[in-house]
Design an enzyme around this catalytic site. Structure first.
Site, PDB file in Angstrom:
ATOM      1  N   LEU A 100      13.098  39.716  65.078  1.00 44.56           N
ATOM      2  CA  LEU A 100      11.744  39.172  64.928  1.00 44.56           C
ATOM      3  C   LEU A 100      11.409  38.943  63.456  1.00 44.56           C
ATOM      4  O   LEU A 100      10.848  37.901  63.093  1.00 44.56           O
ATOM      5  CB  LEU A 100      10.729  40.144  65.555  1.00 44.56           C
ATOM      6  CG  LEU A 100       9.250  39.795  65.346  1.00 44.56           C
ATOM      7  CD1 LEU A 100       8.909  38.436  65.951  1.00 44.56           C
ATOM      8  CD2 LEU A 100       8.361  40.894  65.952  1.00 44.56           C
TER       9      LEU A 100
ATOM     10  N   TYR B  63      11.851  56.834  73.744  1.00 45.68           N
ATOM     11  CA  TYR B  63      11.485  55.652  72.945  1.00 45.68           C
ATOM     12  C   TYR B  63      10.021  55.276  73.162  1.00 45.68           C
ATOM     13  O   TYR B  63       9.258  55.099  72.209  1.00 45.68           O
ATOM     14  CB  TYR B  63      12.412  54.488  73.319  1.00 45.68           C
ATOM     15  CG  TYR B  63      11.973  53.147  72.781  1.00 45.68           C
ATOM     16  CD1 TYR B  63      11.926  52.906  71.406  1.00 45.68           C
ATOM     17  CD2 TYR B  63      11.593  52.114  73.653  1.00 45.68           C
ATOM     18  CE1 TYR B  63      11.518  51.668  70.915  1.00 45.68           C
ATOM     19  CE2 TYR B  63      11.195  50.884  73.165  1.00 45.68           C
ATOM     20  CZ  TYR B  63      11.146  50.665  71.800  1.00 45.68           C
ATOM     21  OH  TYR B  63      10.736  49.446  71.320  1.00 45.68           O
TER      22      TYR B  63
ATOM     23  N   LYS C 152       6.930  55.369  70.490  1.00 47.91           N
ATOM     24  CA  LYS C 152       6.201  54.152  70.088  1.00 47.91           C
ATOM     25  C   LYS C 152       4.706  54.312  70.382  1.00 47.91           C
ATOM     26  O   LYS C 152       3.857  53.894  69.596  1.00 47.91           O
ATOM     27  CB  LYS C 152       6.758  52.922  70.814  1.00 47.91           C
ATOM     28  CG  LYS C 152       8.149  52.485  70.378  1.00 47.91           C
ATOM     29  CD  LYS C 152       8.206  51.870  68.981  1.00 47.91           C
ATOM     30  CE  LYS C 152       7.741  50.436  68.940  1.00 47.91           C
ATOM     31  NZ  LYS C 152       8.025  49.801  67.620  1.00 47.91           N
TER      32      LYS C 152
HETATM   33  N1  LIG Z   1      14.180  43.781  70.843  1.00 50.73           N
HETATM   34  C1  LIG Z   1      13.378  43.818  71.902  1.00 50.73           C
HETATM   35  O1  LIG Z   1      13.730  43.361  72.998  1.00 50.73           O
HETATM   36  C2  LIG Z   1      11.994  44.417  71.766  1.00 50.73           C
HETATM   37  C3  LIG Z   1      11.178  44.521  72.918  1.00 50.73           C
HETATM   38  C4  LIG Z   1       9.878  45.057  72.776  1.00 50.73           C
HETATM   39  C5  LIG Z   1       9.417  45.450  71.523  1.00 50.73           C
HETATM   40  N2  LIG Z   1      10.259  45.353  70.434  1.00 50.73           N
HETATM   41  C6  LIG Z   1       9.747  45.792  69.127  1.00 50.73           C
HETATM   42  O2  LIG Z   1       9.801  44.664  68.251  1.00 50.73           O
HETATM   43  C7  LIG Z   1      10.064  45.099  66.913  1.00 50.73           C
HETATM   44  C8  LIG Z   1      11.167  44.234  66.320  1.00 50.73           C
HETATM   45  O3  LIG Z   1      12.347  44.340  67.124  1.00 50.73           O
HETATM   46  P1  LIG Z   1      13.687  43.559  66.705  1.00 50.73           P
HETATM   47  O4  LIG Z   1      14.452  43.314  67.951  1.00 50.73           O
HETATM   48  O5  LIG Z   1      13.352  42.448  65.784  1.00 50.73           O
HETATM   49  O6  LIG Z   1      14.424  44.724  65.879  1.00 50.73           O
HETATM   50  P2  LIG Z   1      15.806  44.677  65.055  1.00 50.73           P
HETATM   51  O7  LIG Z   1      16.477  43.364  65.167  1.00 50.73           O
HETATM   52  O8  LIG Z   1      16.569  45.912  65.439  1.00 50.73           O
HETATM   53  O9  LIG Z   1      15.294  44.830  63.545  1.00 50.73           O
HETATM   54  C9  LIG Z   1      14.708  46.022  63.094  1.00 50.73           C
HETATM   55  C10 LIG Z   1      14.648  45.961  61.589  1.00 50.73           C
HETATM   56  O10 LIG Z   1      14.057  47.178  61.120  1.00 50.73           O
HETATM   57  C11 LIG Z   1      14.889  47.746  60.125  1.00 50.73           C
HETATM   58  N3  LIG Z   1      14.754  49.208  60.184  1.00 50.73           N
HETATM   59  C12 LIG Z   1      15.237  50.046  61.126  1.00 50.73           C
HETATM   60  N4  LIG Z   1      14.891  51.304  60.837  1.00 50.73           N
HETATM   61  C13 LIG Z   1      14.174  51.253  59.679  1.00 50.73           C
HETATM   62  C14 LIG Z   1      13.551  52.227  58.872  1.00 50.73           C
HETATM   63  N5  LIG Z   1      13.623  53.545  59.167  1.00 50.73           N
HETATM   64  N6  LIG Z   1      12.880  51.827  57.760  1.00 50.73           N
HETATM   65  C15 LIG Z   1      12.821  50.514  57.428  1.00 50.73           C
HETATM   66  N7  LIG Z   1      13.418  49.540  58.130  1.00 50.73           N
HETATM   67  C16 LIG Z   1      14.094  49.916  59.257  1.00 50.73           C
HETATM   68  C17 LIG Z   1      16.289  47.276  60.455  1.00 50.73           C
HETATM   69  O11 LIG Z   1      17.104  47.323  59.308  1.00 50.73           O
HETATM   70  P3  LIG Z   1      18.674  47.753  59.452  1.00 50.73           P
HETATM   71  O12 LIG Z   1      19.226  46.944  60.589  1.00 50.73           O
HETATM   72  O13 LIG Z   1      19.234  47.407  58.118  1.00 50.73           O
HETATM   73  O14 LIG Z   1      18.658  49.217  59.761  1.00 50.73           O
HETATM   74  C18 LIG Z   1      16.010  45.843  60.921  1.00 50.73           C
HETATM   75  O15 LIG Z   1      15.907  44.979  59.815  1.00 50.73           O
HETATM   76  C19 LIG Z   1      10.326  46.603  67.003  1.00 50.73           C
HETATM   77  O16 LIG Z   1       9.137  47.277  66.674  1.00 50.73           O
HETATM   78  C20 LIG Z   1      10.620  46.862  68.465  1.00 50.73           C
HETATM   79  O17 LIG Z   1      10.214  48.165  68.864  1.00 50.73           O
HETATM   80  C21 LIG Z   1      11.521  44.846  70.535  1.00 50.73           C
END
Ligand SMILES: NC(=O)c1ccc[n+]([C@@H]2O[C@H](COP(=O)([O-])OP(=O)(O)OC[C@H]3O[C@@H](n4cnc5c(N)ncnc54)[C@H](OP(=O)(O)O)[C@@H]3O)[C@@H](O)[C@H]2O)c1
Length: 293
Positions: A12, A123, A127
């Site tokens: 995202l 999880y 959250k």
């Molecule tokens: N993916 C889904 O299907 C889904 C569904 C519902 C809600 N969400 C929510 O949407 C949001 C974005 O999801 P996404 O799929 O875009 O996630 P993502 O691709 O896993 O990206 C997460 C980002 O956060 C960084 N990160 C992880 N731990 C961190 C920390 N402790 N401090 C600072 N940065 C950190 C990661 O960096 P590194 O990779 O370098 O660690 C990565 O750049 C999240 O809040 C998730 O809970 C996602």
């Protein structure tokens, strides 16, 4: 506006950088800013003085969260609390991304922002606790819940980073058949639209509090797989199975579809329907690529 995007390399976050490209953006790497580290968060935010902070970071490999609640609560609960606390100190608005997994899935139709969460797994609990702490800590906090993301950037938390659409196309082409759960419903959500939606919320004046932002109308994973193969014009045998066919160490909500009710009421809902965005995804980004997998 000066906007800090945490998690800007993620699925995202990468689209958010594009959606907000006309603004002054601060996009730290995980090693520059670790949300679980209070001093690090405080120092980084105060030094950069953003007008708004968007938090896309999460520890959201759900089976890993189940086995590692300490990391889950450090990143997903203490993380947003740390950010909210510092945002309050400098008066910055806080936009925090959350999840449908705060709900138990028993309702039977899409959840509104006013529905009461009841998460089923570590999880979801972490959250939900993060939402509560951020909202209680700082009044200029907006929590944006979303579900089942897909877009052109890989999810950093998922092994291989492959989203559901790519996985279906890969398996369908490779095997000619796929088994997909038909008893779990959510709203597969297209990240470019979600990023544009968040950009509208950040740059227009919104009331703070909880919002749902998903691609409507939601469906089962089985129905989504059928739609993908129809739109991609691929002949694949899609077999419906129940969720216990794929054993897991945690319980998912059966039906975690969300309704964008609050966005709609405020005239800000710009999320396009699933069929339209899936077609755009297949046409723009993927069809050529999957033929060479
Ligand atoms: N993916 C889904 O299907 C889904 C569904 C519902 C809600 N969400 C929510 O949407 C949001 C974005 O999801 P996404 O799929 O875009 O996630 P993502 O691709 O896993 O990206 C997460 C980002 O956060 C960084 N990160 C992880 N731990 C961190 C920390 N402790 N401090 C600072 N940065 C950190 C990661 O960096 P590194 O990779 O370098 O660690 C990565 O750049 C999240 O809040 C998730 O809970 C996602």
């Amino acid at each position: 506006m000066k906007i800090l995007i945490i998690g800007s390399r993620g699925q995202l976050g990468s689209d958010l950088v594009k959606a907000l490209e006309t603004h002054e953006l601060i996009t730290p790497e995980h090693y520059d800013l670790n949300v679980a580290n209070k001093e690090n968060v405080k120092n980084y935010i105060i030094e950069n003085e953003p007008h708004a902070v968007i938090n896309c970071s999460a520890f959201h490999d759900v089976p890993k969260c189940e086995n590692d609640p300490i990391t889950s609560f450090s990143v997903n609960t203490a993380g947003p609390f740390n950010i909210a606390e510092t945002c309050k100190e400098i008066g910055a608005e806080f936009f925090h991304i959350s999840t449908d997994y705060v709900f138990n899935g028993h309702k039977g139709f899409p959840y509104k922002e006013s529905d009461t969460p009841d998460p089923l797994m570590v999880y979801g609990v972490s959250k939900y606790a993060g939402e509560l702490l951020a909202l209680k800590m700082w009044e200029k906090t907006a929590v944006i819940r979303t579900t089942g993301l897909f877009g052109k950037n890989p999810c950093r938390a998922k092994p291989g980073g492959r989203n559901f659409v790519d996985l279906m196309l890969h398996l369908g082409r490779q095997n000619g058949e796929v088994k997909v759960v038909g008893d779990q419903y959510c709203c597969p959500t297209y990240t470019p639209d979600l990023a544009n939606q968040i950009a509208v919320m950040v740059t227009d004046k919104i009331e703070y509090g909880i919002y749902h932002a998903v691609t409507p109308p939601g469906c089962s994973w089985y129905d989504f797989a059928k739609t993908i193969f129809d739109l991609a014009d691929l002949k694949v045998d899609v077999q419906k199975v129940n969720s216990d066919f794929f054993p897991a160490n945690f319980k998912r909500p059966d039906d975690s579809r969300l309704s964008n009710e609050r966005l709609a009421k405020s005239g800000m809902d710009i999320m396009r329907p699933l069929k339209e965005v899936t077609m755009e995804y297949l046409t723009n980004d993927k069809l050529n690529k999957v033929t060479v997998i």
